[in-house]
Design an enzyme around this catalytic site. Sequence first.
Site, short mmCIF file in Angstrom:
data_model
loop_
_atom_site.label_atom_id
_atom_site.label_comp_id
_atom_site.label_asym_id
_atom_site.label_seq_id
_atom_site.Cartn_x
_atom_site.Cartn_y
_atom_site.Cartn_z
N ASP B 7 0.84 -1.19 0.00
CA ASP B 7 0.00 0.00 0.00
C ASP B 7 0.88 1.25 0.00
OD1 ASP B 7 -2.33 1.61 0.38
OD2 ASP B 7 -1.87 1.69 2.52
N ASP B 9 -0.28 5.02 0.79
CA ASP B 9 -0.51 6.01 1.86
C ASP B 9 -0.36 5.38 3.24
OD1 ASP B 9 -1.16 8.46 0.45
OD2 ASP B 9 -2.92 7.38 -0.27
N ASP B 134 -2.02 -0.51 5.90
CA ASP B 134 -2.43 -0.02 7.23
C ASP B 134 -3.95 -0.09 7.41
OD1 ASP B 134 -2.61 2.20 5.28
OD2 ASP B 134 -3.45 3.26 7.00
#
Lengths: 178, 178
Positions: B7, B9, B134
Amino acid sequence: MQRIGIDMDEVMADTIQYCLDLYNRDFRMQVAIDQLYGKNLFDVIETAHRPHVHNYFQSEEFFANIHVMEGSQETVRDLMTTYDVFVVSAAMDVPRSFSAKFEWLRQHFPFIPPGRIVFCGDKSIIAADYLIDDNIRNLTAFPGEGIIFTAHHNMHETRFRRVDNWDDVRRMFLSSAG
Amino acid sequence: MQRIGIDMDEVMADTIQYCLDLYNRDFRMQVAIDQLYGKNLFDVIETAHRPHVHNYFQSEEFFANIHVMEGSQETVRDLMTTYDVFVVSAAMDVPRSFSAKFEWLRQHFPFIPPGRIVFCGDKSIIAADYLIDDNIRNLTAFPGEGIIFTAHHNMHETRFRRVDNWDDVRRMFLSSAG
């Protein structure tokens, strides 16, 4: 629910026809789509014209103006009642096309949620049961069953089940309506 | 070769810290990242300020200026010697961020080929062995093994193997170097 990935250029969007229209206009040519049988676009365009045509694909405006492939809207909407449908577009070659492609989909396929749109380079990353695509490289990389959507450049390919148009897609996936 | 999706961000890009920096600057506040423990950003921002902060994410410039997460460049580069690495970013909420995110990756991770970048909405479409993310929704949707990358908002999550930082990623995936 089975999942179908659907390619955008030359499957949902009539990219090459629009490109030919611009080419014929800009150079007063009369190249017809039939002349591309078994070939790539750049095989039939005069060498001196290639940089100009190549630039079409660098423009956001180009992607905004491409026509919808006949029958695609109705069939995609109907597929969505029975299948988990994702649009899977290889946009990484032309980074400036992301927003234009996204807006094009929102305009012409407003019933496809943004979360069902994927921009990628290599379609081996796509987890789906089927991928409808015109590009042999994408179909070969894809881990599920590739369905080849007929385009001028892929006429000689025989390794995949083939659909010639969106009526064929409907018959293959929604057989009770076929 | 096993495949890892990563991922962007809050994993490769320190998005929330940059957002807090802008917020503290614009409103002369002193919110520290620790105050977000177990919370989302908008939980700690005053109600009247929320529209302004929401607008940060609508700007291409915002994405261009985010800092790289510490250690991510070296570890991603080393992972690429042993794994098939894809960047998998959920960019569909902010369509105008596509180009900026792509350019950010080209600038800070030039060794990642464009074909290894994916923008999607729903990470259930990602065919990989691991996803380092996250976001709990992404990890839950992903069909392979989700590895949770610690962020302020996911501190209480216990269903996934956890990495706190890029040193932890290195230890988990490149154990001989750990």
